[in-house]
Each structure stands twice: as structure tokens, then as C-alpha cells.
Write an enzyme that holds these catalytic residues in place. Structure first.
Site, PDB file in Angstrom:
ATOM      1  N   ASP A  51      -5.099  12.592  -3.509  1.00 23.89           N
ATOM      2  CA  ASP A  51      -6.565  12.646  -3.346  1.00 23.89           C
ATOM      3  C   ASP A  51      -7.322  11.359  -3.728  1.00 23.89           C
ATOM      4  OD1 ASP A  51      -5.446  15.173  -3.510  1.00 23.89           O
ATOM      5  OD2 ASP A  51      -6.836  15.913  -5.023  1.00 23.89           O
ATOM      6  N   GLU A 233      -9.832  23.825  -3.905  1.00 22.39           N
ATOM      7  CA  GLU A 233      -9.693  22.570  -4.637  1.00 22.39           C
ATOM      8  C   GLU A 233     -10.804  21.601  -4.225  1.00 22.39           C
ATOM      9  OE1 GLU A 233      -4.933  22.226  -5.405  1.00 22.39           O
ATOM     10  OE2 GLU A 233      -5.548  21.554  -3.430  1.00 22.39           O
TER      11      GLU A 233
HETATM   12  C1  FRU Z   1      -5.478  18.459  -4.358  1.00 26.89           C
HETATM   13  C2  FRU Z   1      -4.926  18.561  -5.759  1.00 26.89           C
HETATM   14  C3  FRU Z   1      -6.029  18.748  -6.769  1.00 26.89           C
HETATM   15  C4  FRU Z   1      -5.422  18.214  -8.040  1.00 26.89           C
HETATM   16  C5  FRU Z   1      -4.586  17.069  -7.527  1.00 26.89           C
HETATM   17  C6  FRU Z   1      -3.314  16.843  -8.291  1.00 26.89           C
HETATM   18  O1  FRU Z   1      -4.647  17.793  -3.467  1.00 26.89           O
HETATM   19  O2  FRU Z   1      -3.975  19.610  -5.823  1.00 26.89           O
HETATM   20  O3  FRU Z   1      -6.494  20.073  -6.878  1.00 26.89           O
HETATM   21  O4  FRU Z   1      -6.382  17.810  -8.959  1.00 26.89           O
HETATM   22  O5  FRU Z   1      -4.277  17.364  -6.176  1.00 26.89           O
HETATM   23  O6  FRU Z   1      -2.689  15.665  -7.899  1.00 26.89           O
END
Ligand code: FRU
Length: 506
Positions: A51, A233
């Protein structure tokens, strides 16, 4: 019925002084030239990325932090990697900004400029940049605890170059919920408070704060609304036009499988988000745009978005080395009224147009199918208008190479949808989940349609009617797909431009 080939006439205009980046064609500049390495999208030089995080504009720089695991090309203990750009196209890599500590890995979150120094972290009149992120404590998770995700903050007084973590972290402890993460914060000027959107399993919780350190619960949204095929998320709440938009990524449960980002259109009163309807909306119907959020503190009125150009269905398996993953192009979002519908449209930021070097004018009147980049590289843009007498007729655009690998973008007005078929476009052996035709609903009722298609080595980004429909998709060809055929059974007149694009990593 046998399809008819529309033939293009070609008129070449050289837009910039030179048509190919210096040294590249001779192979002298090997930087960012590995197989499948995208040439004008952001990717880390090495190792795993997911992300985008902490997107903030400050002192003439767009900061992009990102989920990063420096020791491997698969997901692991998360850090915040860091890069800056002055134009959203050319990026400079900076050292890792945030490392895991005893409270856990550094999961996704956001960053803001605290202009009023509400946090007290500022010094000598200098506003701090404050980041808020999720701590994910892996040992607690292993021991069977469910309270292993909390929120922590850190600040920088040197434009993001170095960071200090707050010594009383976490600022928001876990209330007893496994999935409690990805804080996105903005300053609500009218009420003089920070608002945090947080993803909490199957809904979004809103919190507020006057000082970034003490957070008060405001409300919950969404447990009964929207798509729920997976965990929620990476939320983002912002005003666009006269409505509030709430982005929510969801994994799995996307419209074409795996990860995707839905959004809600509504109103926000500083405490409660109220949607205008119960419709499920997706920001991008392609399979490779996830966890995207927008920059804070942009002063020119734009709302700019960037997403992780991959999918948890196969993100850890894609055939790239020594890095994994890239971001989408940065996109300007706008709220459009299409018929009675509110639609968030996405367009590449205008800065992307500086990558154009050579323009081929296209019209469907004369005699050749076209080669999309005379330099032989998979770096190009097609900008077309497709016009019919009353309603745009079915068509396909087939992009191919000499190995007969092909990627097909098609529009079918009967099914009211676009499709992207990447099944025969190259390496797809790494995951069965990579295959399958991607569908994006589009009900064209007019005689003309605008199409913009941007290809960078192994990514295609499709924008229909100025981004009313967007589809983003990866592919892994063995050679550039620089041949384009426009195939249709009748009727459409095609005109526009094909631009050769140059790379941004010199
Ligand atoms: C989304 C996610 C988020 C988390 C991160 C962990 O892709 O699962 O919810 O904070 O990636 O790398």
C-alpha cells in the site's frame, strides 16, 4: 460473423525534440531495465512493496511512503519506505522512514501537515509533519491475542527526512477487535478537529481529536452497507464537489475477484457519515488497483489518488525480481453527475502528459494497422474517440507481439460492459487466480465514446469517458505488445492519437 479490421491512417508528429530517452536504446543505461520493470510507474528499486502510505504534499514535494519489507520480495515485517517527487512522475528514493519497534510492524496509515501545531511537536514556529499508522504486534498475534493492532504517531521537522516516534504510543489502543487499522486523518477546519477514519473488520469507525494524541470515538459506518466479501481496509474520507466520498478497500470480494476499492457518496457532519443511497460503487474495475488513498495538503484544489497496482490474490507471486509491485499512475479524482448517478471519475494527473514524445494521428480511413511505439518499447498511450451514427457499436482493440501474445480490450453494448482479457498476454503460470476476463460495466447511450489507454511494459490503465469507468490490469509479456488492431463488425469511426511515452527513471 467475420470481424472487419478498421485500418488506421497514420500521421507522425514529433512532440518533443527527441523521441527516445538518451542512451537507453543502446542498453547503456541499465537502471530500472529488468524484465517486466515498469518504466514510468513508481516501484521500489528492490524488495517487497504494497500500500501507499502517508501521502502528503509539503514544501514543494509530494511524499509517498509505502508498505515495505526490505529483506525479501514477499510480504513480511512492515516498514514505511519513502520517496518524493516534484511532479508525481519522476521519483527520488529516500531512506526508510519508519522501522518496526517493540509495539510491532508499521502497517498502513497517513500523514498531514499540522499547521496549527495542535500536536505540540512543532519547534520554533515550524509546523511538524505528523504520521499516524497502525502498529501490528506479531508476537501477540501468535500468542492468540486479538488486540495486536493499535495506532501510533510519529513526526518530522525536516520535511520527512527523519522521524521521531511519539514516546507515549500507542495513541489509540485496541478495543478488542482483530482488524483495527489503516488510520487516515484530515483536519476538519469548520470544527477545528482532526477526523480519523479507521478500518475495523467489516465497517469504518470515525474518531476525532484536537491534538492527535487523544482520540474520541464518533461513529461507525457500513456494517450493513456496501460490499462485504472480505475485510475492510484503507479508508479515506474527503470532500469532492459538494459530497463527501468514503473510499474503502476490500479484500477479497472485488467485482472481478480478490482485492478492490469501493466507495460511498454521502454527507459528513463531523461525526456521522450518511450515504446518499445504498448503491455499491467501485473506483476501478480492473484487478490491480488496491489500497489506494489520496494526498493531503495539496493546495491547487486537486484530489490526487494513487493505488497499489496489484492484488492480494497473487501479489506475492508475480514474476518480477529483485522487487515486487508498482503503484498505479497518480490520478485526479472528480465527482461527476452521469444521468442520475454520482460517479467518482479518475484521470491520470496532467503531469503524466510530459512523458509524451511522438504523436501518431489516427483515423480509420486508410490502410494500415498500427505499430504503437516506433522505438519498439511497450510504452505508449492511445487516446481515441469512437463515434457511431446513433450508439457506439461493439469493438475490440487487440494489442499483440510477434510471439502471438495478446491483450484484448473490448466493448460490448449489449452486455453494457468493457472487458480486459489478459489470459494470452504472457506469463500467467504463477497463479491460477491471475486468469479470467475482467468486466467493467459501462452503459454507453450516446454516439461517441472517449477512450484512453496507457501501457507501461506490463500494465494497462483504461479510462473511458474521462475516467467514468477505469480498469487497471497487470500483464507479463515476453516482448512488447506494440501492434494494435481495432476490430469491429460495423459502424464506428475511430480517430485520435497514439503517443509514444518515455521512461521516467533515468
Ligand atoms: C492492505 C493491508 C492493510 C495493512 C497493510 C499491511 O493491503 O492489508 O490493511 O495495513 O496491508 O501491509
Amino acid at each position: 460473423m467475420i470481424s472487419r479490421l478498421i485500418y488506421f491512417s497514420i500521421l507522425i508528429t514529433i512532440i518533443a525534440g527527441c523521441s527516445s530517452p538518451k542512451n537507453d536504446m543502446q542498453g547503456e543505461n541499465k537502471y530500472y531495465r529488468e524484465k517486466h520493470r515498469l518504466q514510468f510507474h513508481f516501484s521500489p528499486a528492490t524488495s517487497w512493496m504494497n500500500d501507499p502510505n502517508g501521502l502528503v504534499y509539503h514544501s514543494g514535494e509530494y511524499h509517498m511512503f509505502y508498505q515495505y519489507y526490505p529483506d525479501s520480495t514477499v510480504w513480511g515485517p512492515m516498514h514505511w519506505g519513502h520517496a518524493v517527487s516534484k511532479d508525481l512522475v519522476h521519483w527520488e528514493h529516500l531512506p526508510i522512514a519508519l522501522f518496526p519497534d517493540s509495539l510491532g510492524y508499521i502497517f498502513s496509515g497517513s500523514a498531514v501537515v499540522d499547521s496549527n501545531n495542535t500536536s505540540g511537536f512543532g519547534k520554533e514556529g515550524q509546523a511538524p509533519v505528523v504520521a499516524i499508522y497502525t502498529y501490528h504486534q506479531p508476537d501477540m498475534e501468535k500468542q492468540g491475542s486479538i488486540v495486536f493492532q493499535t495506532q501510533g504517531i510519529a513526526y518530522s521537522l525536516d520535511n520527512g527526512r527523519t522521524w521521531s516516534k511519539y514516546d507515549s504510543n500507542p495513541v489509540l489502543p485496541n478495543p478488542g477487535i482483530r482488524d483495527f487499522r489503516d488510520p487516515k486523518v484530515f483536519w476538519l477546519e469548520s470544527q477545528q478537529k482532526w477526523i480519523m477514519s479507521l478500518a475495523v473488520k467489516d465497517h469504518i469507525s470515525f474518531y476525532s481529536s484536537g491534538d492527535f494524541k487523544n482520540w474520541k470515538f464518533e461513529s461507525d459506518f457500513g456494517a450493513e452497507l456496501g460490499a462485504h466479501g472480505g475485510v475492510w481496509e484503507c479508508p479515506d474520507l474527503f470532500l469532492l464537489g459538494d459530497k463527501w466520498i468514503l473510499l474503502v478497500s476490500i479484500n477479497p470480494g472485488g467485482p472481478n475477484g480478490g482485492s478492490a476499492t469501493q466507495y460511498f457518496v454521502g454527507n459528513f457532519d463531523g461525526s456521522v457519515f450518511t450515504p446518499i443511497d445504498t448503491k455499491i460503487r467501485w473506483l476501478d474495475y480492473g484487478r490491480d488497483n488496491y489500497a489506494g488513498v489520496t494526498w493531503s495538503n495539496i493546495t491547487d484544489g486537486r484530489r490526487i489518488f494513487i493505488g497499489w497496482m496489484s492484488n492480494w490474490d497473487y501479489g506475492n507471486l508475480v514474476p518480477t525480481d529483485p522487487w515486487r509491485s508498482a503503484m498505479t499512475l497518480p490520478r485526479t479524482l472528480s465527482l461527476e453527475k452521469i444521468g442520475n448517478e454520482h460517479v467518482v471519475s479518475s484521470k491520470p494527473v496532467v503531469e503524466v502528459e510530459q512523458l509524451r514524445t511522438r504523436e501518431l494521428k489516427i483515423s480509420s480511413s486508410s490502410d494500415s494497422q498500427i505499430t504503437l511505439n516506433p522505438n519498439g518499447e511497450n510504452l505508449y498511450e492511445l487516446d481515441l474517440s469512437i463515434e457511431a451514427k446513433t450508439k457506439v457499436e461493439p469493438f475490440k482493440i487487440i494489442l499483440s507481439n510477434e510471439q502471438q501474445q495478446q491483450l484484448i480490450v473490448a466493448y460490448d453494448p449489449d452486455n453494457k460492459q468493457f472487458t480486459i482479457d489478459r489470459d494470452g498476454s504472457g506469463d500467467n503460470s504463477f497463479s491460477e487466480k491471475f486468469n479470467g476476463i475482467q468486466e467493467g460495466p459501462f452503459d454507453n447511450t450516446t454516439a461517441i465514446m472517449k477512450l484512453r489507454l496507457i501501457v507501461d511494459v506490463g500494465s494497462i490503465e483504461l479510462f473511458v469517458d474521462d475516467g467514468a469507468l477505469t480498469m487497471t490490469s497487470l500483464f507479463f509479456p515476453d516482448a512488447p505488445l506494440t501492434q494494435a488492431k481495432f476490430v469491429q463488425e460495423s459502424g464506428n469511426i475511430v480517430a485520435g492519437s497514439n503517443y509514444t511515452l518515455q521512461r521516467s527513471w533515468d
